[in-house]
Design an enzyme around this catalytic site. Structure first.
Site, mmCIF file in Angstrom:
data_model
loop_
_atom_site.group_PDB
_atom_site.id
_atom_site.type_symbol
_atom_site.label_atom_id
_atom_site.label_comp_id
_atom_site.label_asym_id
_atom_site.label_seq_id
_atom_site.Cartn_x
_atom_site.Cartn_y
_atom_site.Cartn_z
ATOM 1 N N LYS A 100 43.400 32.807 29.744
ATOM 2 C CA LYS A 100 42.461 31.821 29.466
ATOM 3 C C LYS A 100 42.317 31.600 27.888
ATOM 4 C CE LYS A 100 40.369 32.803 33.987
ATOM 5 N NZ LYS A 100 39.699 32.250 35.122
ATOM 6 N N HIS A 102 46.028 24.450 36.796
ATOM 7 C CA HIS A 102 44.925 25.561 37.081
ATOM 8 C C HIS A 102 43.539 24.573 37.078
ATOM 9 C CE1 HIS A 102 41.896 28.640 36.008
ATOM 10 N NE2 HIS A 102 43.163 29.419 36.389
ATOM 11 N N ASN A 123 46.438 35.459 33.276
ATOM 12 C CA ASN A 123 46.010 34.442 32.562
ATOM 13 C C ASN A 123 44.758 34.739 31.590
ATOM 14 O OD1 ASN A 123 45.262 31.824 31.825
ATOM 15 N ND2 ASN A 123 44.307 31.288 33.715
ATOM 16 N N SER A 137 39.680 36.304 41.414
ATOM 17 C CA SER A 137 38.967 37.553 41.244
ATOM 18 C C SER A 137 39.687 38.669 41.853
ATOM 19 C CB SER A 137 37.460 37.595 42.100
ATOM 20 O OG SER A 137 36.730 36.618 41.425
ATOM 21 N N GLU A 146 44.895 29.169 44.720
ATOM 22 C CA GLU A 146 43.556 29.931 43.969
ATOM 23 C C GLU A 146 42.632 29.021 44.436
ATOM 24 O OE1 GLU A 146 44.684 31.817 40.316
ATOM 25 O OE2 GLU A 146 44.172 29.480 39.777
ATOM 26 N N GLY A 178 36.851 33.695 39.136
ATOM 27 C CA GLY A 178 35.880 33.957 37.991
ATOM 28 C C GLY A 178 34.525 34.457 38.550
ATOM 29 N N GLU A 200 40.515 25.124 36.217
ATOM 30 C CA GLU A 200 39.542 24.875 35.077
ATOM 31 C C GLU A 200 40.257 23.791 34.255
ATOM 32 O OE1 GLU A 200 39.873 28.757 33.483
ATOM 33 O OE2 GLU A 200 38.649 29.648 35.037
HETATM 34 C C1 PEP Z 1 42.498 32.670 37.168
HETATM 35 O O1 PEP Z 1 42.008 32.372 35.801
HETATM 36 O O2 PEP Z 1 43.932 31.911 37.673
HETATM 37 C C2 PEP Z 1 41.948 33.444 37.889
HETATM 38 C C3 PEP Z 1 42.295 33.683 39.097
HETATM 39 O O3 PEP Z 1 40.822 34.127 37.450
HETATM 40 P P1 PEP Z 1 40.072 35.602 37.801
HETATM 41 O O4 PEP Z 1 41.016 36.435 38.089
HETATM 42 O O5 PEP Z 1 39.108 35.746 36.705
HETATM 43 O O6 PEP Z 1 39.108 34.828 39.210
#
Ligand code: PEP
Length: 260
Positions: free
Chosen positions: A11, A95, A9, A219, A174, A180, A97
């Protein structure tokens, strides 16, 4: 046997030039991962560029969001039909975000889950494979509400279309506190939640639950992917930050390929 998926992803990152470089770097160092699926989720305006670069490579692509509406006066939204026009295989839904920052803000949790179920229905009935993101906030985590949060969305999805419909989708656990932040969930924690989700679906439909791919996101990096993917209910990852670094992303794909 569930085929792992590693999904990158991006983003809201990238430019024409940086995307080209990243895709070139990934394509020159990625092996032929016939036993896993790999997919890239760029910002919608770069779907065309990604499609042109990935056509014929075996790597899939998808969008970071989809409208629950088919068409009409919804400025800024992207419909499932538009996504299909660009041969996308997947779309992300829910998601965190988007839930926390954008149009899904201020909605009551149940209304939000309902909206996600509608997006899921629109995407799936248009032939896309939805990847539905589920996870608890830091506060919910501290209050021990992980299972409650996960069950609420799963039950809403199942009430909408029945458990069998989940055979056309993937789930991504998630935890918001891990996204992040550099603080991944431990493999044991993630495994427990994934197992719990699978068992919840199995109460309605055992076969669908057995075949359901559940990704972990939060992460994931080259150095922790292998231990996460070694767990029996973790079927790959949804990768944010590390998907923007070619070597990291390829290492994560390698880790998934080793744990089939
Ligand atoms: C994500 O954007 O779905 C995500 C898991 O981000 P990150 O890997 O940066 O934590």
């Amino acid at each position: 046997m569930r085929k792992p998926l590693v999904a990158g992803n991006w983003k809201m990152n990238g430019t024409n030039a940086s995307n080209r470089q990243l895709l070139d770097d990934i394509l020159t160092s990625i092996d032929d991962f016939a036993d896993i699926d790999v997919a890239i989720f760029p910002p919608a305006v770069y779907i065309h560029q990604v499609r042109e670069a990935l056509k014929g490579t075996g790597i899939h692509w998808g969008t970071q969001n989809v409208s629950s509406y088919l068409e009409g006066p919804y400025t800024g939204e992207v419909s499932a039909a538009m996504i299909n026009d660009f041969n996308c295989e997947y779309t992300l839904i829910g998601h965190s975000e988007r839930r926390c920052l954008y149009d899904e803000l201020n909605l009551d949790q149940l209304v939000l889950d309902q909206l996600l179920a509608e997006k899921y229905e629109t995407a799936a009935s248009s032939g896309l494979t939805p990847i539905i993101c589920i996870g608890e906030s830091p506060q919910e985590h501290d209050q021990g509400q992980t299972e409650e949060v996960v069950v609420r969305l799963l039950d809403t999805l199942i009430a909408h279309q029945g458990a069998k419909a989940l055979s056309r989708t993937l789930l991504a656990y998630e935890p918001v506190w891990a996204i992040g932040t550099g603080k991944s969930a431990s493999p044991e924690w993630a495994q427990n939640v994934h197992q719990f989700m699978r068992e919840r679906v199995a109460k309605h439909d055992r076969k669908t639950a057995e075949n359901l791919r559940i990704l972990y996101g939060g992460s994931v990096k080259g150095n922790n992917a292998a231990s996460l993917f070694s767990k029996s209910d973790i079927d790959g990852g949804l990768i944010g930050g590390a998907s923007l670094i070619a070597d990291e992303f390829v290492n994560i794909c390698q880790a998934a390929a080793q744990h089939i």
